[in-house]
Write a protein that holds these residues in place. Structure first.
Motif, PDB file in Angstrom:
ATOM      1  N   GLY A 100       0.848  -1.185   0.000  1.00  0.00           N
ATOM      2  CA  GLY A 100       0.000   0.000   0.000  1.00  0.00           C
ATOM      3  C   GLY A 100       0.883   1.235   0.000  1.00  0.00           C
ATOM      4  O   GLY A 100       2.049   1.171   0.415  1.00  0.00           O
ATOM      5  N   VAL A 147      -1.846   6.955   3.115  1.00  0.00           N
ATOM      6  CA  VAL A 147      -1.340   7.716   4.249  1.00  0.00           C
ATOM      7  C   VAL A 147      -0.766   6.814   5.335  1.00  0.00           C
ATOM      8  O   VAL A 147       0.241   7.151   5.970  1.00  0.00           O
ATOM      9  N   ALA A 148      -1.349   5.631   5.525  1.00  0.00           N
ATOM     10  CA  ALA A 148      -0.827   4.730   6.558  1.00  0.00           C
ATOM     11  C   ALA A 148       0.583   4.276   6.186  1.00  0.00           C
ATOM     12  O   ALA A 148       1.472   4.197   7.045  1.00  0.00           O
ATOM     13  N   GLU A 158      -0.539  -1.138  -5.680  1.00  0.00           N
ATOM     14  CA  GLU A 158      -1.269  -1.376  -6.913  1.00  0.00           C
ATOM     15  C   GLU A 158      -1.488  -0.095  -7.719  1.00  0.00           C
ATOM     16  O   GLU A 158      -1.421  -0.111  -8.932  1.00  0.00           O
ATOM     17  N   GLU A 159      -1.784   0.987  -7.009  1.00  0.00           N
ATOM     18  CA  GLU A 159      -2.033   2.241  -7.726  1.00  0.00           C
ATOM     19  C   GLU A 159      -0.702   2.779  -8.251  1.00  0.00           C
ATOM     20  O   GLU A 159       0.308   2.732  -7.563  1.00  0.00           O
ATOM     21  N   ARG A 201      -6.170  11.004  -0.685  1.00  0.00           N
ATOM     22  CA  ARG A 201      -7.350  10.328  -1.249  1.00  0.00           C
ATOM     23  C   ARG A 201      -8.613  11.183  -1.149  1.00  0.00           C
ATOM     24  O   ARG A 201      -9.361  11.292  -2.122  1.00  0.00           O
ATOM     25  N   PRO A 202      -8.861  11.823   0.005  1.00  0.00           N
ATOM     26  CA  PRO A 202     -10.074  12.643   0.072  1.00  0.00           C
ATOM     27  C   PRO A 202     -10.072  13.808  -0.933  1.00  0.00           C
ATOM     28  O   PRO A 202     -11.127  14.378  -1.207  1.00  0.00           O
ATOM     29  N   VAL A 233       0.250  -7.146  -4.932  1.00  0.00           N
ATOM     30  CA  VAL A 233       0.749  -8.313  -4.209  1.00  0.00           C
ATOM     31  C   VAL A 233      -0.335  -9.379  -4.288  1.00  0.00           C
ATOM     32  O   VAL A 233      -1.495  -9.120  -3.973  1.00  0.00           O
ATOM     33  N   THR A 285      -3.254  -1.808   3.239  1.00  0.00           N
ATOM     34  CA  THR A 285      -3.979  -2.044   1.990  1.00  0.00           C
ATOM     35  C   THR A 285      -5.304  -1.296   1.896  1.00  0.00           C
ATOM     36  O   THR A 285      -6.019  -1.418   0.902  1.00  0.00           O
ATOM     37  N   GLY A 286      -5.655  -0.522   2.920  1.00  0.00           N
ATOM     38  CA  GLY A 286      -6.818   0.354   2.828  1.00  0.00           C
ATOM     39  C   GLY A 286      -8.150  -0.352   2.717  1.00  0.00           C
ATOM     40  O   GLY A 286      -8.342  -1.438   3.259  1.00  0.00           O
ATOM     41  N   GLY A 310      -4.306   1.490   9.217  1.00  0.00           N
ATOM     42  CA  GLY A 310      -5.195   2.211   8.310  1.00  0.00           C
ATOM     43  C   GLY A 310      -6.537   1.538   8.112  1.00  0.00           C
ATOM     44  O   GLY A 310      -6.992   0.759   8.962  1.00  0.00           O
ATOM     45  N   ASP A 311      -7.143   1.831   6.977  1.00  0.00           N
ATOM     46  CA  ASP A 311      -8.514   1.390   6.702  1.00  0.00           C
ATOM     47  C   ASP A 311      -8.688  -0.127   6.670  1.00  0.00           C
ATOM     48  O   ASP A 311      -9.799  -0.622   6.766  1.00  0.00           O
ATOM     49  N   ILE A 333     -10.972   6.296   8.627  1.00  0.00           N
ATOM     50  CA  ILE A 333     -10.726   7.739   8.520  1.00  0.00           C
ATOM     51  C   ILE A 333      -9.235   8.034   8.457  1.00  0.00           C
ATOM     52  O   ILE A 333      -8.409   7.284   8.951  1.00  0.00           O
ATOM     53  N   TRP A 334      -8.942   9.155   7.848  1.00  0.00           N
ATOM     54  CA  TRP A 334      -7.571   9.581   7.572  1.00  0.00           C
ATOM     55  C   TRP A 334      -6.698   9.722   8.825  1.00  0.00           C
ATOM     56  O   TRP A 334      -5.595   9.154   8.878  1.00  0.00           O
TER      57      TRP A 334
HETATM   58  C1  LIG Z   1     -13.789  10.426  -1.757  1.00  0.00           C
HETATM   59  C2  LIG Z   1     -13.235  10.170  -0.383  1.00  0.00           C
HETATM   60  C3  LIG Z   1     -13.252  11.178   0.561  1.00  0.00           C
HETATM   61  C4  LIG Z   1     -12.749  10.981   1.835  1.00  0.00           C
HETATM   62  N1  LIG Z   1     -12.761  12.011   2.726  1.00  0.00           N
HETATM   63  C5  LIG Z   1     -12.263  11.848   3.953  1.00  0.00           C
HETATM   64  C6  LIG Z   1     -12.204  12.926   4.881  1.00  0.00           C
HETATM   65  O1  LIG Z   1     -12.613  14.049   4.583  1.00  0.00           O
HETATM   66  N2  LIG Z   1     -11.697  12.690   6.126  1.00  0.00           N
HETATM   67  C7  LIG Z   1     -11.228  11.466   6.496  1.00  0.00           C
HETATM   68  O2  LIG Z   1     -10.789  11.305   7.622  1.00  0.00           O
HETATM   69  N3  LIG Z   1     -11.230  10.434   5.628  1.00  0.00           N
HETATM   70  C8  LIG Z   1     -11.731  10.588   4.379  1.00  0.00           C
HETATM   71  N4  LIG Z   1     -11.723   9.530   3.492  1.00  0.00           N
HETATM   72  C9  LIG Z   1     -11.128   8.255   3.943  1.00  0.00           C
HETATM   73  C10 LIG Z   1      -9.598   8.282   3.811  1.00  0.00           C
HETATM   74  O3  LIG Z   1      -9.255   8.615   2.513  1.00  0.00           O
HETATM   75  C11 LIG Z   1      -9.004   6.955   4.223  1.00  0.00           C
HETATM   76  O4  LIG Z   1      -9.297   6.724   5.583  1.00  0.00           O
HETATM   77  C12 LIG Z   1      -7.485   6.855   4.032  1.00  0.00           C
HETATM   78  O5  LIG Z   1      -7.119   7.205   2.734  1.00  0.00           O
HETATM   79  C13 LIG Z   1      -6.974   5.454   4.373  1.00  0.00           C
HETATM   80  O6  LIG Z   1      -5.627   5.349   4.115  1.00  0.00           O
HETATM   81  P1  LIG Z   1      -4.876   3.943   4.031  1.00  0.00           P
HETATM   82  O7  LIG Z   1      -3.425   4.277   3.915  1.00  0.00           O
HETATM   83  O8  LIG Z   1      -5.324   3.072   5.136  1.00  0.00           O
HETATM   84  O9  LIG Z   1      -5.389   3.224   2.715  1.00  0.00           O
HETATM   85  P2  LIG Z   1      -5.535   3.690   1.210  1.00  0.00           P
HETATM   86  O10 LIG Z   1      -5.332   5.133   1.044  1.00  0.00           O
HETATM   87  O11 LIG Z   1      -6.815   3.120   0.739  1.00  0.00           O
HETATM   88  O12 LIG Z   1      -4.321   2.963   0.475  1.00  0.00           O
HETATM   89  C14 LIG Z   1      -4.270   1.578   0.291  1.00  0.00           C
HETATM   90  C15 LIG Z   1      -3.490   1.258  -0.948  1.00  0.00           C
HETATM   91  O13 LIG Z   1      -3.146  -0.128  -0.935  1.00  0.00           O
HETATM   92  C16 LIG Z   1      -3.263  -0.640  -2.245  1.00  0.00           C
HETATM   93  N5  LIG Z   1      -3.437  -2.094  -2.182  1.00  0.00           N
HETATM   94  C17 LIG Z   1      -4.485  -2.792  -1.647  1.00  0.00           C
HETATM   95  N6  LIG Z   1      -4.300  -4.114  -1.817  1.00  0.00           N
HETATM   96  C18 LIG Z   1      -3.113  -4.262  -2.453  1.00  0.00           C
HETATM   97  C19 LIG Z   1      -2.362  -5.394  -2.911  1.00  0.00           C
HETATM   98  N7  LIG Z   1      -2.803  -6.640  -2.735  1.00  0.00           N
HETATM   99  N8  LIG Z   1      -1.200  -5.176  -3.540  1.00  0.00           N
HETATM  100  C20 LIG Z   1      -0.726  -3.915  -3.722  1.00  0.00           C
HETATM  101  N9  LIG Z   1      -1.385  -2.814  -3.315  1.00  0.00           N
HETATM  102  C21 LIG Z   1      -2.567  -2.994  -2.694  1.00  0.00           C
HETATM  103  C22 LIG Z   1      -4.467   0.091  -2.800  1.00  0.00           C
HETATM  104  O14 LIG Z   1      -4.450   0.064  -4.207  1.00  0.00           O
HETATM  105  C23 LIG Z   1      -4.270   1.492  -2.242  1.00  0.00           C
HETATM  106  O15 LIG Z   1      -3.526   2.293  -3.098  1.00  0.00           O
HETATM  107  C24 LIG Z   1     -12.209   9.709   2.202  1.00  0.00           C
HETATM  108  C25 LIG Z   1     -12.187   8.684   1.253  1.00  0.00           C
HETATM  109  C26 LIG Z   1     -12.677   8.897  -0.028  1.00  0.00           C
HETATM  110  C27 LIG Z   1     -12.622   7.787  -1.014  1.00  0.00           C
END
Ligand SMILES: Cc1cc2nc3c(=O)[nH]c(=O)nc-3n(C[C@H](O)[C@H](O)[C@H](O)COP(=O)(O)OP(=O)(O)OC[C@H]3O[C@@H](n4cnc5c(N)ncnc54)[C@H](O)[C@@H]3O)c2cc1C
Lengths: 146, 427
Positions: free
Chosen positions: B7, B10-11, B33-34, B41-42, B78, B105-106, B272-273, B290-291
């Motif tokens: 991933g 932000v995490a 993956e991205e 992301r928000p 992965v 992995t969100g 993270g998520d 949440i972020w």
């Molecule tokens: C439109 C929108 C608005 C939002 N607004 C807010 C807000 O205002 N405030 C707030 O607190 N939160 C908001 N959120 C939620 C916030 O964006 C998430 O909580 C945060 O981005 C989570 O971060 P993360 O690092 O856990 O995961 P992510 O940002 O989801 O990153 C995970 C990454 O892992 C990758 N991945 C997954 N599986 C695999 C694999 N098998 N192999 C390789 N890569 C993989 C994914 O492709 C992705 O790029 C919003 C979300 C969206 C979609």
């Protein structure tokens, strides 16, 4: 790292810290112009004086080691500067979501009055001693290493 | 030491920062993956709406990875983990060994089982690619239908409205149901309707009708049909725990982590998520997408992977969202269950689009919602986060919307603003 501390028993609630903050962050660097002209255009003090009966206290950003505002910032507009320890705000990058305003439990962030931006203390980057501390007439504000 | 992070959200970024606080030399590889460098992301809704340019999406400067000594495998998925051999295998055939692994992995969009949902012109809205795909069609499209009622649904609808589309939301029950009660939801609904957004409420989507070319042309619902050039399916997100599950790690709704962010395998962490972790207020395992929580968990996971042992304080639910000019915030427990000793104070000013709700339990503030007037939100948060006592006098002040540092317990005030100097070593 030096920080601004307050002994509230010495705070008299005069608000000179707010005015000093306003002036030092104005274009004119002149209190009267800052207050009468620039304030209506959105200039705002980074300090807040709380008053309640006989109690008062002047507060601002603590430049925390692990700031809740940085954690909450979705735009990368708030960051820690490892060199100076300051919590730095980049208005260009800010999208005005106000997550930091909500997340900071010290109430140190304000919404900018005219635009979708915030205002917060920059610890007077260019000064050895922040303007609010310099202006405090009763030494309630201190700038120290603790 | 070899760290691998799956991933790049932000995490993941926070984990890199956490690792580097403790370990300047260990090798770090991010596999994601991205295909993009890390972005807010928000911000994709701001980007779709045209409020920001593409160059303001990036969450860290371009030099971030180089500065932190991170090797990147972007655009790589992965496919599986082998916790025994401590390896990850990627869909492109590459594989890597790790000493410590982080799952960041969100979430994935929750899919609604709807005929036609896979058709052309039907979008999800969780990635930059989703926003880019929509940007290619918004100029020509006239009508959009958004299926869903939460944050992502509303933000995507708002963005399309700002792009001058005719937008209707298909809402099964009420908007922002998880955060807002009927009154708050109603206030927001009125605000958005006045801005031109349309709502079909109490409507269950039945099918997305595709034309001969397989393109979406209308959405059939229990309340009638809506023609559409664009359909957005936005039923929220669920933790992406596929890899963890297949590898035999403990997974409920999300990847289960302990207070150190370790999974059931001591060399695999998650943040993270994708996680299910202890909530700061309820003390229960919760999924909290949440972020701020993702950042904070990532930071702690990184430190702990690099030899630290700091317990994470738990996630505090919080959201600050501006809906077409109307600021809203919710922190902590905001929709308390009946009969468990919660008390609710509500202040509503419909004309002024202002609303304040306080949730109190055992003389403490458990959560709050603010709409319109948000200036003092941080000090409300202090009461939730630090659990200060809410006496009758303080309660009155909070009800009036006047939280203050002067209402904090004195010891806490002193510790925060005037701590005793720590002993300095004599030079
Ligand atoms: C439109 C929108 C608005 C939002 N607004 C807010 C807000 O205002 N405030 C707030 O607190 N939160 C908001 N959120 C939620 C916030 O964006 C998430 O909580 C945060 O981005 C989570 O971060 P993360 O690092 O856990 O995961 P992510 O940002 O989801 O990153 C995970 C990454 O892992 C990758 N991945 C997954 N599986 C695999 C694999 N098998 N192999 C390789 N890569 C993989 C994914 O492709 C992705 O790029 C919003 C979300 C969206 C979609």
């Amino acid at each position: 790292m030096k920080r601004v501390y307050i002994d509230r028993h010495f705070c008299i609630g005069c608000g000179l810290c707010e005015l000093a903050c306003l002036t030092v962050h104005s274009r004119s660097k002149d209190l009267a112009i800052a207050y009468t002209v620039e304030r209506p255009q959105g200039l705002m003090s980074f300090k807040k004086v709380f008053r309640d009966g006989s109690m008062c206290a002047s507060t601002g950003c603590r430049h925390c080691d692990e700031p809740a505002c940085v954690e909450a910032c979705i735009a990368g507009a708030l960051t820690k500067d490892p060199a100076t320890g300051r919590t730095v705000y980049d208005p260009e990058q800010c999208v005005g979501c106000m997550s930091c305003l909500m997340a900071c439990p010290f109430g140190a962030i304000s919404k900018s009055p005219l635009e979708d931006k915030i205002v917060k203390c920059d610890r007077c980057v260019e000064l050895d001693m922040p303007a609010c501390v310099q202006a405090c007439p009763n030494r309630a504000l201190m700038y120290e290493e603790r | 030491m070899q760290y691998i992070i799956i991933g790049n959200g932000v995490a993941a970024v926070a984990a890199v920062e956490g690792i580097r606080e403790k370990d300047r030399t260990g090798a770090i590889r991010i596999i994601s993956e991205e295909p993009y460098p890390t972005y807010g992301r928000p911000l994709i809704s701001y980007y779709l709406a045209g409020k920001i340019d593409r160059d303001r999406l990036w969450y860290r400067p371009e030099s971030f990875y180089k500065d932190h000594g991170v090797e990147l495998s972007l655009g790589v998925r992965v496919a599986s983990l082998d916790p025994k051999a401590r390896t990850v295998a990627c869909a492109d055939g590459s594989s890597y060994s790790y000493d410590k692994l982080l799952l960041a992995t969100g979430g994935r969009p929750t899919e609604i089982d709807l005929p036609g949902a896979g058709g052309e012109g039907v979008y999800r809205f969780t990635t930059l690619s989703d926003a880019e795909a929509l940007l290619k069609v918004v100029d020509k499209a006239k009508k959009a239908v958004v299926v869903g009622a939460g944050l992502i649904a509303l933000k995507s609808a708002e963005a399309l409205l700002m792009r001058k589309l005719d937008v209707t939301m298909v809402v099964r029950s009420r908007i922002m149901r998880n955060y807002f009660d009927e009154e708050a939801g109603g206030l927001l609904l009125k605000h958005l309707e006045a801005k031109g957004l349309k709502f079909l409420q109490g409507a269950t989507p039945k099918e997305i009708t595709l034309d001969q070319k397989g393109r979406a042309s209308k959405v059939e619902t229990s309340q009638g049909d809506l023609s559409a050039d664009i359909v957005i399916m936005a039923a929220g997100v669920s933790p992406e725990a596929t890899l963890a599950k297949a590898a035999g790690l403990a997974v409920n709704r999300g990847v289960v982590v302990d207070e150190f962010l370790a999974t059931s395998d001591p060399d695999i962490y998650a943040a993270g998520d994708c996680t299910e972790a202890t909530d700061m207020i309820t003390g229960e395992l919760e999924v909290l997408p949440i972020w701020p929580k993702a950042y904070n968990q990532g930071l702690y996971a990184g430190r702990n992977m690099a030899g630290g042992k700091t317990a994470h304080p738990g996630g505090l639910p919080m959201n600050s969202i501006n809906y077409y000019g109307l600021p809203t915030m919710s922190v902590g427990i905001v929709n308390p269950p009946e009969g468990q000793g919660f008390e609710v104070e509500r202040m509503v000013d419909e004309e002024g689009e202002r609303y304040r709700k306080l949730v109190i339990k055992n003389g403490r503030l458990a959560g709050f919602v603010l709409i319109g007037d948000i200036e003092k939100s941080g000090l409300f948060t202090s009461f939730v986060k630090f659990g200060f006592p809410v006496t009758e006098d303080i309660r009155e002040k909070l009800k009036r919307g006047e939280p203050s540092v002067l209402l904090w317990p004195e010891e806490f005030f002193e510790e925060t603003w005037n701590p005793r100097p720590t002993a300095q070593p004599i030079a």
